[in-house]
Design an enzyme around this catalytic site. Structure first.
Site, short mmCIF file in Angstrom:
data_model
loop_
_atom_site.label_atom_id
_atom_site.label_comp_id
_atom_site.label_asym_id
_atom_site.label_seq_id
_atom_site.Cartn_x
_atom_site.Cartn_y
_atom_site.Cartn_z
N TYR A 19 0.85 -1.19 0.00
CA TYR A 19 0.00 0.00 0.00
C TYR A 19 0.89 1.24 0.00
CZ TYR A 19 -3.82 3.19 0.84
OH TYR A 19 -4.74 4.20 0.69
N ASP B 61 15.41 8.41 5.95
CA ASP B 61 14.17 8.35 5.19
C ASP B 61 14.41 8.02 3.73
OD1 ASP B 61 12.42 8.84 7.24
OD2 ASP B 61 12.23 10.99 6.86
N GLN C 197 9.99 15.93 11.27
CA GLN C 197 8.90 15.01 11.56
C GLN C 197 7.59 15.75 11.83
OE1 GLN C 197 9.36 11.53 11.11
NE2 GLN C 197 11.04 12.69 10.21
N HIS D 299 -3.81 -39.21 19.50
CA HIS D 299 -2.40 -38.83 19.47
C HIS D 299 -1.54 -40.00 19.98
CE1 HIS D 299 -3.88 -34.77 18.92
NE2 HIS D 299 -2.65 -34.26 18.93
N GLU E 57 10.02 5.97 17.16
CA GLU E 57 10.29 5.53 15.79
C GLU E 57 11.71 5.91 15.37
OE1 GLU E 57 8.23 6.21 11.39
OE2 GLU E 57 7.88 7.65 13.00
N HIS E 58 12.07 7.18 15.55
CA HIS E 58 13.40 7.68 15.20
C HIS E 58 14.05 8.25 16.45
CE1 HIS E 58 10.79 8.44 11.56
NE2 HIS E 58 11.74 7.69 11.03
N ASN F 240 -3.47 6.01 6.10
CA ASN F 240 -4.17 6.77 7.14
C ASN F 240 -4.83 5.82 8.14
OD1 ASN F 240 -6.55 5.83 5.94
ND2 ASN F 240 -6.90 7.73 4.81
N HIS G 178 5.13 16.19 8.93
CA HIS G 178 4.38 15.06 8.39
C HIS G 178 2.89 15.18 8.68
CE1 HIS G 178 7.08 12.22 6.53
NE2 HIS G 178 7.93 12.29 7.52
#
Length: 439
Positions: A137, A368, A266, A427, A334-335, A221, A269
């Site tokens: 995606y 990035d 960031q 079994h 994240e970073h 999203n 964004h």
């Protein structure tokens, strides 16, 4: 929460700091129950009606009228889009492809079958093999990100995925031409002009025109993220992506302009992105806030940045670098930038992070686009238990077991006993019949 005019200012000496910091790290996704319902309805429609529902939703949400024959970007459309890209863009894209592919080739484990004989003579091992078909995606429109195409598609292809299908929303028929150039450079096999939860449904369940995939990767999203969560189990997914995050641990020997730009990288964004600076220098904290105000005036997305900084941004003063690293590990961002003289010395103190950018000359945006390691990273604290996207996400492990009559005679009685203890008589019988047989 205490706040300055632009960004929250916190100090670990504050009595309520621990709770304030926990609150800062939280993100409210809104009316999740309503989003879940809307997405579930879309998934059900596409599952039941296939292409017809996919086309209806694309007309409704993207104002693009498609037919089953026009769902896919043609070779001519892709070549035309590439022709609209500048030479400088294509050259940068080629360098990114080269570096991202090189890193993921280095990351590849040994594929195929590996086995060993244990002390009883039982053969044990595993087989590593690629997924057959994956779905990617990509957020669409003109404000979309070719770098995301490379970061998702290249590790899939390096891992050996034979069929890679990409979906990209194309509102009003518009697509960033560099998206298609990136898809071709990365080896994407099929590109469809659809997006949203309906595209996730098409990849998960299949339609008359789009074959179902084994795993879906790529950002989107809240509706796309929710759709991925709801189809998980039918297909694999990479992760549930939240808002972008950066956390910088910095000493007092930094250029405040650099750090301000990193925080803004960031913040631009999304209004709910998070930018945090942690430092042991009160002077640097003041200088960075001043630099933020100066740089905001130059930015095309300054209003988005302002909202992100005022709602979820912070500059935090700590007593020392040890405390800074503890807070960074708690955030599991994240970073994470370690803007210090000797970042290697701090690495043992960092327990959780999606990606770590080491030293003053390693800004987050280099990761990035061009560094090589993947920029698809865990968010919302999930770096505590998950990892960046990589070739491992497109590889499955299959266990291998082979007993001989002699090795079964050694380990079979214990299996029979455990089966009997669990009341699973079939079994037990399956093992006992072989134990009773004369080889």
């Amino acid at each position: 929460m205490m706040s300055g005019s632009l960004i929250h200012r916190l100090n670990t000496a504050q009595e309520d700091f621990a709770q304030t910091y926990r609150d800062l790290l939280q993100w409210d996704a809104g009316d999740q129950a309503q989003i879940e319902k809307v997405v579930a309805d879309i998934l059900a429609q596409v599952k039941a009606r296939g292409d017809a529902a996919l086309i209806d939703y694309t007309t409704r949400f993207d104002h693009l009228k498609l037919t089953p024959d026009s769902l896919t970007f043609t070779k001519q459309e892709i070549e035309s889009a590439i022709g609209r890209c500048s030479k400088a863009e294509l050259a940068a894209l080629d360098l990114a492809v080269e570096r991202i592919r090189s890193y993921h080739v280095w990351q590849m484990p040994r594929m195929g079958v590996e086995t060993y004989l244990d002390s009883t003579g039982t053969l044990l091992g595993q087989r590593l093999s690629p997924l057959q078909r994956a779905g990617l995606y990509v957020p669409g429109g003109l404000a979309s990100y070719p770098s995301s195409v490379l970061m998702n598609a290249i590790p899939a292809k390096v891992a050996g995925v034979s069929e890679l299908a990409m979906v990209v929303p194309t509102p009003h028929g518009e697509v960033n031409p560099l998206i298609l150039a990136a898809a071709q450079a990365a080896g994407v096999d099929e590109i469809y002009k659809v997006g949203g939860a309906q595209a996730i449904a098409a990849l998960a369940y299949g339609t008359q025109s789009i074959a179902a995939v084994d795993k879906i990767v790529g950002p989107g999203n809240i509706y796309v993220a929710t759709a991925k969560k709801q189809v998980f189990g039918r297909v694999g997914i990479d992760m549930i992506a939240g808002p972008s995050e950066i956390l910088i641990v910095a000493d007092g020997h930094n250029d405040p302009r650099w750090l301000a730009a990193d925080l803004l990288s960031q913040a631009e964004h999304d209004e709910i992105a998070q930018s945090i600076l942690i430092t042991d220098s009160s002077a640097l904290a003041d200088q960075v806030e001043e630099a933020l105000a100066e740089q905001l005036a130059q930015l095309s997305r300054r209003e988005i940045c302002k909202k992100a900084l005022s709602s979820r941004g912070a500059i935090i003063l700590v007593k020392d670098m040890k405390e800074a690293c503890e807070l960074a590990s708690q955030a599991a961002s994240e970073h994470l930038e370690l803007a210090v003289e000797n970042p290697e010395a701090l690495l043992p103190l960092i327990k959780n992070a999606g990606a770590i950018f080491m030293g003053r000359y390693t800004p987050e945006p280099i990761g990035d686009y061009i560094a090589g390691p993947n920029h698809v990273l865990p968010t919302e604290g999930t770096a505590r238990f998950s990892s960046p996207l990589g070739v491992f996400d497109f590889i499955k492990r299959t266990s291998l077991i082979q007993c001989t009559p002699d090795s079964l005679a050694q380990i079979g009685p214990a299996a029979s006993q455990l089966a009997d203890s669990e009341g699973l008589t079939a079994h037990k019988l399956s093992v006992d019949l072989r134990l009773e047989a004369k080889p």
